[in-house]
Scaffold this motif. Sequence first.
Motif, PDB file in Angstrom:
ATOM      1  N   VAL A  94       8.987   4.634  -4.195  1.00 51.86           N
ATOM      2  CA  VAL A  94       8.543   6.019  -4.135  1.00 51.86           C
ATOM      3  C   VAL A  94       7.117   6.001  -3.617  1.00 51.86           C
ATOM      4  O   VAL A  94       6.291   5.230  -4.110  1.00 51.86           O
ATOM      5  CB  VAL A  94       8.559   6.668  -5.534  1.00 51.86           C
ATOM      6  CG1 VAL A  94       8.098   8.111  -5.464  1.00 51.86           C
ATOM      7  CG2 VAL A  94       9.941   6.570  -6.140  1.00 51.86           C
ATOM      8  N   GLN A  95       6.852   6.820  -2.644  1.00 46.20           N
ATOM      9  CA  GLN A  95       5.508   6.852  -2.085  1.00 46.20           C
ATOM     10  C   GLN A  95       4.566   7.640  -2.978  1.00 46.20           C
ATOM     11  O   GLN A  95       4.950   8.647  -3.561  1.00 46.20           O
ATOM     12  CB  GLN A  95       5.537   7.503  -0.711  1.00 46.20           C
ATOM     13  CG  GLN A  95       6.199   6.664   0.338  1.00 46.20           C
ATOM     14  CD  GLN A  95       6.326   7.438   1.630  1.00 46.20           C
ATOM     15  OE1 GLN A  95       7.310   8.143   1.815  1.00 46.20           O
ATOM     16  NE2 GLN A  95       5.347   7.338   2.492  1.00 46.20           N
ATOM     17  N   GLY A  96       3.336   7.196  -3.036  1.00 44.33           N
ATOM     18  CA  GLY A  96       2.346   7.898  -3.829  1.00 44.33           C
ATOM     19  C   GLY A  96       1.448   6.898  -4.515  1.00 44.33           C
ATOM     20  O   GLY A  96       1.395   5.733  -4.145  1.00 44.33           O
ATOM     21  N   ALA A  97       0.744   7.367  -5.543  1.00 43.64           N
ATOM     22  CA  ALA A  97      -0.170   6.503  -6.262  1.00 43.64           C
ATOM     23  C   ALA A  97       0.338   6.313  -7.684  1.00 43.64           C
ATOM     24  O   ALA A  97       0.884   7.232  -8.288  1.00 43.64           O
ATOM     25  CB  ALA A  97      -1.553   7.120  -6.278  1.00 43.64           C
ATOM     26  N   THR A 153       0.831  -1.204   0.000  1.00 45.51           N
ATOM     27  CA  THR A 153       0.000   0.000   0.000  1.00 45.51           C
ATOM     28  C   THR A 153       0.869   1.259   0.000  1.00 45.51           C
ATOM     29  O   THR A 153       1.828   1.339   0.765  1.00 45.51           O
ATOM     30  CB  THR A 153      -0.914   0.003   1.243  1.00 45.51           C
ATOM     31  OG1 THR A 153      -1.471  -1.307   1.361  1.00 45.51           O
ATOM     32  CG2 THR A 153      -2.031   1.000   1.108  1.00 45.51           C
ATOM     33  N   GLY A 154       0.537   2.175  -0.887  1.00 45.04           N
ATOM     34  CA  GLY A 154       1.248   3.454  -0.922  1.00 45.04           C
ATOM     35  C   GLY A 154       2.524   3.436  -1.742  1.00 45.04           C
ATOM     36  O   GLY A 154       3.234   4.437  -1.799  1.00 45.04           O
ATOM     37  N   ALA A 155       2.812   2.321  -2.399  1.00 48.15           N
ATOM     38  CA  ALA A 155       4.007   2.265  -3.245  1.00 48.15           C
ATOM     39  C   ALA A 155       3.635   2.669  -4.668  1.00 48.15           C
ATOM     40  O   ALA A 155       2.897   1.970  -5.347  1.00 48.15           O
ATOM     41  CB  ALA A 155       4.608   0.875  -3.226  1.00 48.15           C
ATOM     42  N   ALA A 156       4.143   3.811  -5.096  1.00 48.92           N
ATOM     43  CA  ALA A 156       3.817   4.281  -6.443  1.00 48.92           C
ATOM     44  C   ALA A 156       4.755   3.650  -7.462  1.00 48.92           C
ATOM     45  O   ALA A 156       4.367   3.350  -8.576  1.00 48.92           O
ATOM     46  CB  ALA A 156       3.936   5.789  -6.508  1.00 48.92           C
ATOM     47  N   LEU A 157       6.000   3.473  -7.064  1.00 49.31           N
ATOM     48  CA  LEU A 157       6.985   2.977  -7.999  1.00 49.31           C
ATOM     49  C   LEU A 157       8.097   2.296  -7.226  1.00 49.31           C
ATOM     50  O   LEU A 157       8.719   2.908  -6.371  1.00 49.31           O
ATOM     51  CB  LEU A 157       7.538   4.171  -8.784  1.00 49.31           C
ATOM     52  CG  LEU A 157       8.426   3.902  -9.977  1.00 49.31           C
ATOM     53  CD1 LEU A 157       7.706   3.029 -10.991  1.00 49.31           C
ATOM     54  CD2 LEU A 157       8.803   5.211 -10.626  1.00 49.31           C
ATOM     55  N   PHE A 158       8.327   1.028  -7.507  1.00 52.06           N
ATOM     56  CA  PHE A 158       9.368   0.299  -6.790  1.00 52.06           C
ATOM     57  C   PHE A 158      10.750   0.702  -7.292  1.00 52.06           C
ATOM     58  O   PHE A 158      10.957   0.848  -8.494  1.00 52.06           O
ATOM     59  CB  PHE A 158       9.174  -1.204  -6.950  1.00 52.06           C
ATOM     60  CG  PHE A 158       7.927  -1.703  -6.288  1.00 52.06           C
ATOM     61  CD1 PHE A 158       7.857  -1.801  -4.900  1.00 52.06           C
ATOM     62  CD2 PHE A 158       6.811  -2.036  -7.036  1.00 52.06           C
ATOM     63  CE1 PHE A 158       6.695  -2.242  -4.287  1.00 52.06           C
ATOM     64  CE2 PHE A 158       5.646  -2.479  -6.424  1.00 52.06           C
ATOM     65  CZ  PHE A 158       5.586  -2.578  -5.046  1.00 52.06           C
ATOM     66  N   ILE A 159      11.655   0.891  -6.364  1.00 58.16           N
ATOM     67  CA  ILE A 159      13.018   1.258  -6.719  1.00 58.16           C
ATOM     68  C   ILE A 159      13.889   0.018  -6.722  1.00 58.16           C
ATOM     69  O   ILE A 159      14.634  -0.229  -7.651  1.00 58.16           O
ATOM     70  CB  ILE A 159      13.592   2.274  -5.720  1.00 58.16           C
ATOM     71  CG1 ILE A 159      12.777   3.548  -5.773  1.00 58.16           C
ATOM     72  CG2 ILE A 159      15.052   2.544  -6.024  1.00 58.16           C
ATOM     73  CD1 ILE A 159      13.080   4.489  -4.658  1.00 58.16           C
TER      74      ILE A 159
END
Length: 238
Positions: free
Chosen positions: A165-168, A116-122
């Motif tokens: 990165v946090q976000g949608a 939840t809250g992961a916009a883009l995995f690094i």
Amino acid sequence: MNTAAVILALLSVLAATQACPDECDTIRVESWNYKYAEKVVQGVSYVVNMTVVDRQSEAACTLGESFGYQKATLWVDQGCRADFKFCFCHLPVRPTECQLLRVESWNYKYAEKMVTGAALFINMTVEDRQSAASCDLDKSFGFYNENSTVWVDNGCRADFNICYVQGASSTTTVNVSSWNYKYATKILPSSSCIYSMRVANQQSAAPCTLGSTYGFLANTMWVSDGCRADFSVSYYSV
Ligand SMILES: *[C@@H]1O[C@H](CO)[C@@H](O)[C@H](O)[C@H]1NC(C)=O
Ligand SMILES: *[C@@H]1O[C@H](CO)[C@@H](O)[C@H](O)[C@H]1NC(C)=O
Ligand SMILES: *[C@@H]1O[C@H](CO)[C@@H](O)[C@H](O)[C@H]1NC(C)=O
Ligand SMILES: *[C@@H]1O[C@H](CO)[C@@H](O)[C@H](O)[C@H]1NC(C)=O
């Protein structure tokens, strides 16, 4: 390069400072024996253009045919050897977070978990493996950015360290058209950052080729040379 590697390369520079406008530099890239060769430009998220400054080869250097660029990679082929000038952009800073998460493939079956809250995995690395089966990125574990999901398979069970990165994160279809072979752009809200763009439905006879007749930069999509299409665009917003 696989998707994960591309995204890793892309995001290894997330901490870099500036958004566009650009900086430029010169670099030598050489195709010897008519073979494909490439150079990855460190610390750069996107190359926006590339031109020949000084050609050393007999063979011609033609954009899109014997040289080109994609994201932070400059490539040459067919004997083209030259010094190239290229201009590039960094991505703006985004808040990142890491967490430990156990994900388990029991009975060698595929399994997934939403973060939840992961916009883009690094990145996603094995912190503590519990299974006898090995855990290999993109073979027995990985992630999907389009739905904030991590997965395991083939018996891999482990605690993973996952940074993102946090976000949608969202995917949408956008119509972008280069009429009369002119350069055209379409822009998403400024809090968005595009990370992938592919042709969903091409309308033009002219080819749509990533990096040469279409592409994206931060929140902007562009087309040129007559490329017209519906594009499937994935982006994250914070
Ligand atoms: C590359 O793009 C930058 C920014 O859009 C522009 O200022 C520059 O003139 C371009 N350079 C070349 C060689 O096309
Ligand atoms: C994963 O990404 C985070 C955040 O950018 C970084 O601090 C960490 O060193 C990275 N880990 C690996 C194994 O690359
Ligand atoms: C996430 O996306 C992947 C790839 O598109 C898909 O295989 C998977 O089933 C999706 N998972 C969820 C929970 O939506
Ligand atoms: C994009 O434009 C083309 C031609 O104008 C049209 O056929 C297509 O349906 C449009 N797609 C969307 C998603 O609006």
